[in-house]
Write a protein that holds these residues in place. Sequence first.
Motif, PDB file in Angstrom:
ATOM      1  N   ARG A 134     -38.583 -19.815 -28.107  1.00  0.00           N
ATOM      2  CA  ARG A 134     -37.938 -18.814 -27.288  1.00  0.00           C
ATOM      3  C   ARG A 134     -36.865 -18.141 -27.960  1.00  0.00           C
ATOM      4  NH1 ARG A 134     -38.152 -23.775 -24.213  1.00  0.00           N
ATOM      5  NH2 ARG A 134     -36.074 -24.250 -24.650  1.00  0.00           N
ATOM      6  N   GLY A 135     -36.291 -18.635 -28.917  1.00  0.00           N
ATOM      7  CA  GLY A 135     -35.399 -18.025 -30.010  1.00  0.00           C
ATOM      8  C   GLY A 135     -35.956 -16.854 -30.609  1.00  0.00           C
ATOM      9  N   GLU A 136     -37.240 -16.924 -31.068  1.00  0.00           N
ATOM     10  CA  GLU A 136     -37.664 -15.868 -31.829  1.00  0.00           C
ATOM     11  C   GLU A 136     -38.025 -14.878 -30.507  1.00  0.00           C
ATOM     12  OE1 GLU A 136     -41.530 -17.366 -33.011  1.00  0.00           O
ATOM     13  OE2 GLU A 136     -40.745 -18.140 -34.911  1.00  0.00           O
ATOM     14  N   ILE A 137     -38.522 -15.089 -29.670  1.00  0.00           N
ATOM     15  CA  ILE A 137     -38.394 -14.100 -28.487  1.00  0.00           C
ATOM     16  C   ILE A 137     -37.290 -13.292 -27.797  1.00  0.00           C
ATOM     17  CG2 ILE A 137     -39.141 -13.507 -26.000  1.00  0.00           C
ATOM     18  CD1 ILE A 137     -41.114 -15.826 -26.350  1.00  0.00           C
ATOM     19  N   LEU A 138     -36.150 -13.987 -27.867  1.00  0.00           N
ATOM     20  CA  LEU A 138     -34.948 -13.521 -27.730  1.00  0.00           C
ATOM     21  C   LEU A 138     -34.285 -12.571 -28.827  1.00  0.00           C
ATOM     22  CD1 LEU A 138     -32.177 -13.315 -26.125  1.00  0.00           C
ATOM     23  CD2 LEU A 138     -31.423 -15.507 -27.321  1.00  0.00           C
ATOM     24  N   ARG A 139     -34.379 -13.098 -29.961  1.00  0.00           N
ATOM     25  CA  ARG A 139     -34.329 -12.396 -30.975  1.00  0.00           C
ATOM     26  C   ARG A 139     -35.223 -11.037 -31.350  1.00  0.00           C
ATOM     27  NH1 ARG A 139     -34.918 -15.237 -36.888  1.00  0.00           N
ATOM     28  NH2 ARG A 139     -37.089 -14.948 -36.225  1.00  0.00           N
ATOM     29  N   ASP A 140     -36.140 -11.110 -31.082  1.00  0.00           N
ATOM     30  CA  ASP A 140     -37.268 -10.121 -31.201  1.00  0.00           C
ATOM     31  C   ASP A 140     -36.697  -8.922 -30.084  1.00  0.00           C
ATOM     32  OD1 ASP A 140     -38.358 -10.943 -33.347  1.00  0.00           O
ATOM     33  OD2 ASP A 140     -40.063 -11.474 -32.286  1.00  0.00           O
ATOM     34  N   THR A 141     -36.470  -9.353 -28.871  1.00  0.00           N
ATOM     35  CA  THR A 141     -36.027  -8.536 -27.790  1.00  0.00           C
ATOM     36  C   THR A 141     -34.470  -7.841 -28.171  1.00  0.00           C
ATOM     37  OG1 THR A 141     -37.057  -9.891 -26.319  1.00  0.00           O
ATOM     38  CG2 THR A 141     -35.561  -8.288 -25.448  1.00  0.00           C
ATOM     39  N   ILE A 142     -33.830  -8.559 -28.415  1.00  0.00           N
ATOM     40  CA  ILE A 142     -32.554  -7.837 -29.104  1.00  0.00           C
ATOM     41  C   ILE A 142     -32.788  -6.963 -30.037  1.00  0.00           C
ATOM     42  CG2 ILE A 142     -30.341  -8.282 -30.102  1.00  0.00           C
ATOM     43  CD1 ILE A 142     -30.362 -11.192 -28.764  1.00  0.00           C
ATOM     44  N   ALA A 143     -33.397  -7.126 -31.001  1.00  0.00           N
ATOM     45  CA  ALA A 143     -33.793  -6.438 -32.026  1.00  0.00           C
ATOM     46  C   ALA A 143     -34.679  -4.965 -31.661  1.00  0.00           C
ATOM     47  CB  ALA A 143     -34.612  -6.982 -33.310  1.00  0.00           C
ATOM     48  N   ALA A 144     -35.484  -5.209 -30.867  1.00  0.00           N
ATOM     49  CA  ALA A 144     -36.120  -4.011 -30.306  1.00  0.00           C
ATOM     50  C   ALA A 144     -35.194  -2.839 -29.405  1.00  0.00           C
ATOM     51  CB  ALA A 144     -37.628  -4.411 -29.193  1.00  0.00           C
ATOM     52  N   LYS A 145     -34.383  -3.770 -28.777  1.00  0.00           N
ATOM     53  CA  LYS A 145     -33.192  -2.794 -27.902  1.00  0.00           C
ATOM     54  C   LYS A 145     -32.168  -2.320 -28.849  1.00  0.00           C
ATOM     55  CE  LYS A 145     -33.506  -5.394 -23.661  1.00  0.00           C
ATOM     56  NZ  LYS A 145     -32.881  -6.429 -22.591  1.00  0.00           N
ATOM     57  N   MET A 146     -31.856  -3.020 -29.971  1.00  0.00           N
ATOM     58  CA  MET A 146     -30.998  -2.495 -30.783  1.00  0.00           C
ATOM     59  C   MET A 146     -31.484  -1.071 -31.412  1.00  0.00           C
ATOM     60  SD  MET A 146     -29.225  -5.560 -32.739  1.00  0.00           S
ATOM     61  CE  MET A 146     -27.940  -6.518 -32.021  1.00  0.00           C
ATOM     62  N   TRP A 147     -33.104  -1.411 -31.875  1.00  0.00           N
ATOM     63  CA  TRP A 147     -33.468  -0.161 -32.690  1.00  0.00           C
ATOM     64  C   TRP A 147     -33.774   1.063 -31.756  1.00  0.00           C
ATOM     65  CZ3 TRP A 147     -34.014   0.798 -37.252  1.00  0.00           C
ATOM     66  CH2 TRP A 147     -35.141   1.942 -37.861  1.00  0.00           C
ATOM     67  N   ASN A 148     -34.257   0.837 -30.537  1.00  0.00           N
ATOM     68  CA  ASN A 148     -34.254   1.817 -29.814  1.00  0.00           C
ATOM     69  C   ASN A 148     -33.069   2.704 -29.357  1.00  0.00           C
ATOM     70  OD1 ASN A 148     -36.947   1.330 -29.266  1.00  0.00           O
ATOM     71  ND2 ASN A 148     -36.699  -0.096 -27.499  1.00  0.00           N
ATOM     72  N   ASP A 149     -31.798   2.044 -29.187  1.00  0.00           N
ATOM     73  CA  ASP A 149     -30.635   2.724 -29.128  1.00  0.00           C
ATOM     74  C   ASP A 149     -30.155   3.356 -30.479  1.00  0.00           C
ATOM     75  OD1 ASP A 149     -30.306   1.574 -26.553  1.00  0.00           O
ATOM     76  OD2 ASP A 149     -28.927  -0.140 -26.956  1.00  0.00           O
ATOM     77  N   TYR A 150     -30.378   2.725 -31.460  1.00  0.00           N
ATOM     78  CA  TYR A 150     -30.355   3.107 -32.799  1.00  0.00           C
ATOM     79  C   TYR A 150     -31.129   4.756 -33.029  1.00  0.00           C
ATOM     80  CZ  TYR A 150     -29.852   3.389 -37.899  1.00  0.00           C
ATOM     81  OH  TYR A 150     -29.725   3.617 -39.414  1.00  0.00           O
ATOM     82  N   ILE A 151     -32.289   4.430 -32.779  1.00  0.00           N
ATOM     83  CA  ILE A 151     -33.277   5.727 -32.847  1.00  0.00           C
ATOM     84  C   ILE A 151     -32.731   6.764 -32.046  1.00  0.00           C
ATOM     85  CG2 ILE A 151     -35.646   6.617 -32.612  1.00  0.00           C
ATOM     86  CD1 ILE A 151     -35.063   4.981 -35.335  1.00  0.00           C
ATOM     87  N   ARG A 152     -32.266   6.323 -30.789  1.00  0.00           N
ATOM     88  CA  ARG A 152     -31.796   7.467 -29.657  1.00  0.00           C
ATOM     89  C   ARG A 152     -30.629   8.221 -30.298  1.00  0.00           C
ATOM     90  NH1 ARG A 152     -31.073   4.269 -25.522  1.00  0.00           N
ATOM     91  NH2 ARG A 152     -32.882   3.700 -25.414  1.00  0.00           N
ATOM     92  N   ARG A 153     -29.942   7.244 -30.835  1.00  0.00           N
ATOM     93  CA  ARG A 153     -28.664   7.991 -31.302  1.00  0.00           C
ATOM     94  C   ARG A 153     -28.639   8.916 -32.549  1.00  0.00           C
ATOM     95  NH1 ARG A 153     -25.026   2.738 -30.453  1.00  0.00           N
ATOM     96  NH2 ARG A 153     -24.620   2.823 -28.106  1.00  0.00           N
ATOM     97  N   GLN A 154     -29.726   8.636 -33.279  1.00  0.00           N
ATOM     98  CA  GLN A 154     -30.321   9.480 -34.618  1.00  0.00           C
ATOM     99  C   GLN A 154     -30.365  10.864 -34.031  1.00  0.00           C
ATOM    100  OE1 GLN A 154     -29.656   8.437 -37.647  1.00  0.00           O
ATOM    101  NE2 GLN A 154     -28.872   6.689 -36.968  1.00  0.00           N
ATOM    102  N   HIS A 155     -31.079  10.892 -32.757  1.00  0.00           N
ATOM    103  CA  HIS A 155     -31.718  12.214 -32.393  1.00  0.00           C
ATOM    104  C   HIS A 155     -30.940  12.945 -31.471  1.00  0.00           C
ATOM    105  CE1 HIS A 155     -35.041  10.013 -34.135  1.00  0.00           C
ATOM    106  NE2 HIS A 155     -35.508  11.176 -34.138  1.00  0.00           N
TER     107      HIS A 155
END
Length: 196
Positions: free
Chosen positions: A175-196
Amino acid sequence: MNVLAACTFDLKFTYVLPGWEGSALDSRILENAIHNEDNLNVPQGKFYLADAGYMLRSGFITPYRSIRYHLREYSRHPPENPKELFNLRHSSLRNAIERAFGVLKNRFPILSEMSRYNVATVSKIIIACCILHNFLMNFDPDEEIIAQVDRDLMNNVPEDRASRENIARGEDERRGEILRDTIAAKMWNDYIRRQH
């Protein structure tokens, strides 16, 4: 002596468990803290940021292993994937505990000179210093001490204790892995969106 502690982002201790021998594994101390009568509670829907020496679980989120982690590693080379971005932000936020301990040690030099006391006395001194620290952070945070600790932390890379651990995987870790992966994916999507 090992001390397990949790703190807020404004450097106040919310939980302190002193008294463990220095050779005790971090995950063993955490298990005791969770099941102790004055246990470390994880508020519903929340989690603690923990260093790599602890077991990943739903209430204690650790960084990704074998991925760049320390803030200095990102100073010239930005994150290239979700795991690196997660570790960068994890390190940045978890730095609060390093800062809290740094301020505590600078404010109370007795913490560096406790070899003459027995374990019970040392534990009481640590808890007393943490209580006084929290009080002083409200009324006299001493910005000079905090600034010095910040400079010291930027010049030192904290020890990675992950290699000392051999942790069995369980459902809570998944469950910790799923939570961490979900947070990482959301952070990355926001990060990429702000880069463009």
